[in-house]
Design a protein around this motif. Structure first.
Motif, PDB file in Angstrom:
ATOM      1  N   GLY A 328     -21.898  21.947  31.148  1.00 62.45           N
ATOM      2  CA  GLY A 328     -21.791  22.000  29.692  1.00 62.45           C
ATOM      3  C   GLY A 328     -20.677  22.922  29.217  1.00 62.45           C
ATOM      4  O   GLY A 328     -20.566  23.192  28.014  1.00 62.45           O
ATOM      5  N   GLY A 329     -19.879  23.443  30.152  1.00 57.80           N
ATOM      6  CA  GLY A 329     -18.761  24.299  29.789  1.00 57.80           C
ATOM      7  C   GLY A 329     -19.140  25.740  29.551  1.00 57.80           C
ATOM      8  O   GLY A 329     -18.379  26.494  28.938  1.00 57.80           O
ATOM      9  N   LYS A 330     -20.323  26.179  30.044  1.00 56.18           N
ATOM     10  CA  LYS A 330     -20.770  27.548  29.849  1.00 56.18           C
ATOM     11  C   LYS A 330     -20.989  28.220  31.203  1.00 56.18           C
ATOM     12  O   LYS A 330     -21.285  27.563  32.201  1.00 56.18           O
ATOM     13  N   ILE A 331     -20.811  29.507  31.209  1.00 56.58           N
ATOM     14  CA  ILE A 331     -21.084  30.307  32.410  1.00 56.58           C
ATOM     15  C   ILE A 331     -22.359  31.099  32.171  1.00 56.58           C
ATOM     16  O   ILE A 331     -22.417  31.927  31.252  1.00 56.58           O
ATOM     17  N   ASP A 332     -23.354  30.839  32.986  1.00 58.09           N
ATOM     18  CA  ASP A 332     -24.632  31.540  32.842  1.00 58.09           C
ATOM     19  C   ASP A 332     -24.561  32.853  33.611  1.00 58.09           C
ATOM     20  O   ASP A 332     -24.888  32.918  34.802  1.00 58.09           O
ATOM     21  N   ILE A 333     -24.100  33.909  32.928  1.00 59.81           N
ATOM     22  CA  ILE A 333     -23.949  35.214  33.578  1.00 59.81           C
ATOM     23  C   ILE A 333     -25.294  35.761  34.031  1.00 59.81           C
ATOM     24  O   ILE A 333     -25.420  36.380  35.098  1.00 59.81           O
ATOM     25  N   TYR A 334     -26.326  35.504  33.223  1.00 57.03           N
ATOM     26  CA  TYR A 334     -27.660  36.007  33.540  1.00 57.03           C
ATOM     27  C   TYR A 334     -28.130  35.502  34.903  1.00 57.03           C
ATOM     28  O   TYR A 334     -28.535  36.286  35.775  1.00 57.03           O
ATOM     29  N   PHE A 335     -28.050  34.186  35.119  1.00 54.00           N
ATOM     30  CA  PHE A 335     -28.521  33.633  36.395  1.00 54.00           C
ATOM     31  C   PHE A 335     -27.553  33.937  37.533  1.00 54.00           C
ATOM     32  O   PHE A 335     -27.961  34.011  38.694  1.00 54.00           O
ATOM     33  N   ALA A 336     -26.273  34.147  37.216  1.00 52.65           N
ATOM     34  CA  ALA A 336     -25.324  34.544  38.255  1.00 52.65           C
ATOM     35  C   ALA A 336     -25.684  35.929  38.801  1.00 52.65           C
ATOM     36  O   ALA A 336     -25.664  36.153  40.015  1.00 52.65           O
ATOM     37  N   VAL A 337     -26.028  36.841  37.894  1.00 53.62           N
ATOM     38  CA  VAL A 337     -26.445  38.183  38.325  1.00 53.62           C
ATOM     39  C   VAL A 337     -27.772  38.111  39.073  1.00 53.62           C
ATOM     40  O   VAL A 337     -27.964  38.760  40.109  1.00 53.62           O
ATOM     41  N   LEU A 338     -28.695  37.319  38.560  1.00 54.03           N
ATOM     42  CA  LEU A 338     -29.999  37.169  39.198  1.00 54.03           C
ATOM     43  C   LEU A 338     -29.855  36.575  40.604  1.00 54.03           C
ATOM     44  O   LEU A 338     -30.538  36.999  41.543  1.00 54.03           O
ATOM     45  N   LEU A 339     -28.948  35.607  40.739  1.00 54.13           N
ATOM     46  CA  LEU A 339     -28.692  35.010  42.056  1.00 54.13           C
ATOM     47  C   LEU A 339     -28.121  36.050  43.016  1.00 54.13           C
ATOM     48  O   LEU A 339     -28.501  36.094  44.191  1.00 54.13           O
ATOM     49  N   SER A 340     -27.210  36.882  42.519  1.00 54.51           N
ATOM     50  CA  SER A 340     -26.611  37.918  43.363  1.00 54.51           C
ATOM     51  C   SER A 340     -27.662  38.905  43.859  1.00 54.51           C
ATOM     52  O   SER A 340     -27.697  39.261  45.048  1.00 54.51           O
ATOM     53  N   VAL A 341     -28.538  39.345  42.951  1.00 53.94           N
ATOM     54  CA  VAL A 341     -29.585  40.300  43.335  1.00 53.94           C
ATOM     55  C   VAL A 341     -30.561  39.666  44.323  1.00 53.94           C
ATOM     56  O   VAL A 341     -30.961  40.293  45.320  1.00 53.94           O
ATOM     57  N   SER A 342     -30.938  38.416  44.073  1.00 60.51           N
ATOM     58  CA  SER A 342     -31.886  37.727  44.956  1.00 60.51           C
ATOM     59  C   SER A 342     -31.291  37.525  46.347  1.00 60.51           C
ATOM     60  O   SER A 342     -31.988  37.674  47.364  1.00 60.51           O
ATOM     61  N   THR A 343     -30.003  37.197  46.392  1.00 58.18           N
ATOM     62  CA  THR A 343     -29.343  37.014  47.688  1.00 58.18           C
ATOM     63  C   THR A 343     -29.251  38.328  48.440  1.00 58.18           C
ATOM     64  O   THR A 343     -29.489  38.391  49.655  1.00 58.18           O
ATOM     65  N   PHE A 344     -28.943  39.404  47.718  1.00 60.38           N
ATOM     66  CA  PHE A 344     -28.812  40.713  48.368  1.00 60.38           C
ATOM     67  C   PHE A 344     -30.144  41.186  48.943  1.00 60.38           C
ATOM     68  O   PHE A 344     -30.195  41.693  50.071  1.00 60.38           O
ATOM     69  N   GLN A 345     -31.229  41.026  48.158  1.00 56.68           N
ATOM     70  CA  GLN A 345     -32.527  41.511  48.646  1.00 56.68           C
ATOM     71  C   GLN A 345     -33.000  40.737  49.862  1.00 56.68           C
ATOM     72  O   GLN A 345     -33.847  41.224  50.610  1.00 56.68           O
ATOM     73  N   LEU A 346     -32.469  39.546  50.081  1.00 53.85           N
ATOM     74  CA  LEU A 346     -32.796  38.782  51.281  1.00 53.85           C
ATOM     75  C   LEU A 346     -31.854  39.129  52.428  1.00 53.85           C
ATOM     76  O   LEU A 346     -32.264  39.230  53.581  1.00 53.85           O
ATOM     77  N   TRP A 347     -30.568  39.329  52.087  1.00 58.28           N
ATOM     78  CA  TRP A 347     -29.574  39.644  53.110  1.00 58.28           C
ATOM     79  C   TRP A 347     -29.804  41.025  53.716  1.00 58.28           C
ATOM     80  O   TRP A 347     -29.632  41.204  54.927  1.00 58.28           O
ATOM     81  N   MET A 348     -30.201  41.982  52.890  1.00 56.15           N
ATOM     82  CA  MET A 348     -30.294  43.358  53.342  1.00 56.15           C
ATOM     83  C   MET A 348     -31.246  43.551  54.523  1.00 56.15           C
ATOM     84  O   MET A 348     -30.846  44.102  55.562  1.00 56.15           O
ATOM     85  N   PRO A 349     -32.533  43.087  54.471  1.00 58.09           N
ATOM     86  CA  PRO A 349     -33.398  43.285  55.641  1.00 58.09           C
ATOM     87  C   PRO A 349     -32.931  42.478  56.856  1.00 58.09           C
ATOM     88  O   PRO A 349     -33.142  42.911  57.993  1.00 58.09           O
ATOM     89  N   CYS A 350     -32.290  41.323  56.612  1.00 60.08           N
ATOM     90  CA  CYS A 350     -31.780  40.533  57.741  1.00 60.08           C
ATOM     91  C   CYS A 350     -30.620  41.255  58.418  1.00 60.08           C
ATOM     92  O   CYS A 350     -30.519  41.281  59.657  1.00 60.08           O
ATOM     93  N   TYR A 351     -29.731  41.840  57.619  1.00 65.40           N
ATOM     94  CA  TYR A 351     -28.597  42.582  58.168  1.00 65.40           C
ATOM     95  C   TYR A 351     -29.079  43.804  58.941  1.00 65.40           C
ATOM     96  O   TYR A 351     -28.643  44.057  60.069  1.00 65.40           O
ATOM     97  N   LEU A 352     -29.994  44.564  58.333  1.00 66.08           N
ATOM     98  CA  LEU A 352     -30.526  45.737  59.013  1.00 66.08           C
ATOM     99  C   LEU A 352     -31.326  45.343  60.247  1.00 66.08           C
ATOM    100  O   LEU A 352     -31.337  46.070  61.245  1.00 66.08           O
ATOM    101  N   GLY A 353     -31.998  44.190  60.168  1.00 64.78           N
ATOM    102  CA  GLY A 353     -32.726  43.702  61.341  1.00 64.78           C
ATOM    103  C   GLY A 353     -31.794  43.436  62.504  1.00 64.78           C
ATOM    104  O   GLY A 353     -32.102  43.764  63.660  1.00 64.78           O
ATOM    105  N   SER A 354     -30.625  42.836  62.209  1.00 70.59           N
ATOM    106  CA  SER A 354     -29.624  42.597  63.261  1.00 70.59           C
ATOM    107  C   SER A 354     -29.091  43.917  63.812  1.00 70.59           C
ATOM    108  O   SER A 354     -28.921  44.076  65.028  1.00 70.59           O
ATOM    109  N   LEU A 355     -28.822  44.868  62.920  1.00 70.26           N
ATOM    110  CA  LEU A 355     -28.325  46.174  63.363  1.00 70.26           C
ATOM    111  C   LEU A 355     -29.327  46.865  64.280  1.00 70.26           C
ATOM    112  O   LEU A 355     -28.955  47.415  65.328  1.00 70.26           O
ATOM    113  N   LEU A 356     -30.598  46.842  63.882  1.00 72.59           N
ATOM    114  CA  LEU A 356     -31.627  47.516  64.675  1.00 72.59           C
ATOM    115  C   LEU A 356     -31.858  46.815  66.017  1.00 72.59           C
ATOM    116  O   LEU A 356     -32.061  47.471  67.043  1.00 72.59           O
TER     117      LEU A 356
END
Length: 430
Positions: A328-356
């Motif tokens: 529709g020609g709009k950028i949904d900043i709200y869901f873009a930020v929400l997607l970033s936070v959701s991806t990070f909270q999933l990536w973080m324990p996986c990354y630390l799991g690999s490190l450990l």
């Protein structure tokens, strides 16, 4: 400028005396226990029924909200408004995270207290060792402190932006707009009522209050839990690093000629005692990491299992919302930020799991490369080295029913599943 310098001192703990003899968990990380208390863990009166108040109240409110979100999703499907229904379903998935977390923490209260006691013991013991161990340990603890500040500031900022996205237009409508503009007072999240208008008074005020409440509750639970995961995983990672440091020093400053003496010779007995003390510390630290992972698995297992199972759905729906607005020609900043936070909270324990996992294997490598094959002292410690190497072959991971190993491979698999669901929804919607 003064504010910036003050924040810099606070961020790097410049006012904290790192050389003080009484460094412990509470004075270095005063935020940890304070953030855990709202989850239902009390430290003075551990069996107080008051500790259930916040978890039960929040979980009850969440279950009511989930029922309403199910109604919203059903309504969106009936009127063929898939943007509305997918957004509501995304909130439904996020809301259910809260009671899962409260239930897991309350049921495994003793495991949480045991982890905290173990961390407190590590602080008191390591901070009384030599400078090499102490400095390395406190350097990692400073990293944990900095992550806590950054993460809590980030999640709080996101929550504030979500609130301001509603409060700013509401302020404009209240103070500036005229009746002929025919504006509708905004809410944080979309709602619908079957036989009533959710935007009329007092419905609007009630919905706005509870949506603000849910926003704060999510920061208090989700935001705090991500920090707790990071804190405990990095703490164990640091302990493994100290084990590796000890292996590098295990033959240091010892007289190699004692192997030619009688087993009962005082010099050889003294050397054997030094070896025993060094190995005992290595084994105790190494074993404490496995114990900590067992306790952490019981606490975080249900939560992470929920994340792994439902994160692909949530990420998929967020991507759908972003793509739908882009068409529709709009950028949904709200869901873009929400997607970033959701991806990070999933990536973080996986990354630390690999490190450990890799650091756990590095303990075995450090044991092998400790120099036992180049010193005549090796027979005095050969059996102990073999036992530690054997234990180090066991991969470090959180074990729970249906929970895969938390590694970057798992994260990649989850994101691939989310993208597959996204393509499927886009094709069916077209």
């Amino acid at each position: 400028m003064g504010i910036f310098k003050g924040f810099k001192r606070f961020f790097f703990k410049e006012n904290f005396e790192f050389s003080r003899p009484d460094v412990d968990l509470d004075n270095f990380h005063p935020q940890l226990r304070r953030l855990i208390i709202p989850l239902g863990i009390f430290f003075n009166n551990q069996d107080s029924f008051i500790r259930f108040l916040n978890p039960v109240l929040n979980s009850t409110m969440v279950l009511i909200a989930v029922v309403m979100e199910v109604i919203f999703v059903t309504h969106g499907i009936k009127i063929v408004d898939y943007s509305f229904s997918t957004e509501c379903f995304c909130y439904l998935v996020m809301l259910l995270y809260v009671p899962v977390l409260y239930f897991s923490v309350l049921v495994n209260k003793d495991s949480m207290l045991e982890i905290l006691d173990q961390m407190e013991g590590d602080f008191k013991f390591i901070c009384n060792l030599d400078d090499k161990h102490r400095d390395h340990f406190l350097k990692r603890q400073l990293l944990i402190w900095q992550f806590c500040l950054i993460w809590m500031a980030t999640i709080s900022t996101v929550a504030c932006l979500i609130g301001l996205r509603t409060l700013i237009p509401l302020t404009y409508q209240t103070l500036i707009s005229t009746h002929d503009e025919h504006t509708i007072r905004p809410l944080l999240f979309p709602v619908w009522l079957p036989e009533d208008d959710p935007y009329r008074t007092p419905n609007y005020e009630i919905f706005l209050f509870f949506q603000m409440y849910f926003l704060w509750m999510f920061v208090q639970s989700f935001g705090v839990n991500v920090y707790i995961q990071f804190h405990m995983l990095i703490h164990n990672y640091t302990i493994l690093e100290l084990v590796i440091i000890d292996f590098e020093m295990i033959f240091e400053d010892l007289d190699e000629n004692v192997v030619y003496l009688s087993r009962y010779h005082p010099r050889r007995v003294l050397t054997q005692k030094i070896f025993n003390n060094r190995i005992q510390r290595i084994v105790a630290w190494h074993d404490s990491v496995f114990t900590s992972f067992d306790n952490l698995s019981s606490i975080q297992g249900p939560v992470i299992c929920y994340q792994v199972l439902f994160s692909p759905i949530a990420v998929c729906l967020m991507m759908f919302q972003i793509a739908d607005k882009l068409e529709g020609g709009k950028i949904d900043i709200y869901f873009a930020v929400l997607l970033s936070v959701s991806t990070f909270q999933l990536w973080m324990p996986c990354y630390l799991g690999s490190l450990l996992r890799n650091k756990g294997f590095n303990v075995g490598e450090a044991c092998w490369n400790s120099g036992w094959n180049t010193t005549p002292l090796a027979p005095m410690i050969r059996n102990d080295i073999a036992i530690v190497m054997s234990r180090a072959q066991q991969p470090l991971s959180m074990k729970f029913f249906c929970l895969p190993d938390l590694t970057l491979e798992t994260f990649s698999s989850i994101m691939s599943s989310a993208y597959s669901y996204f393509n499927m929804i886009r094709q069916s919607n077209n």
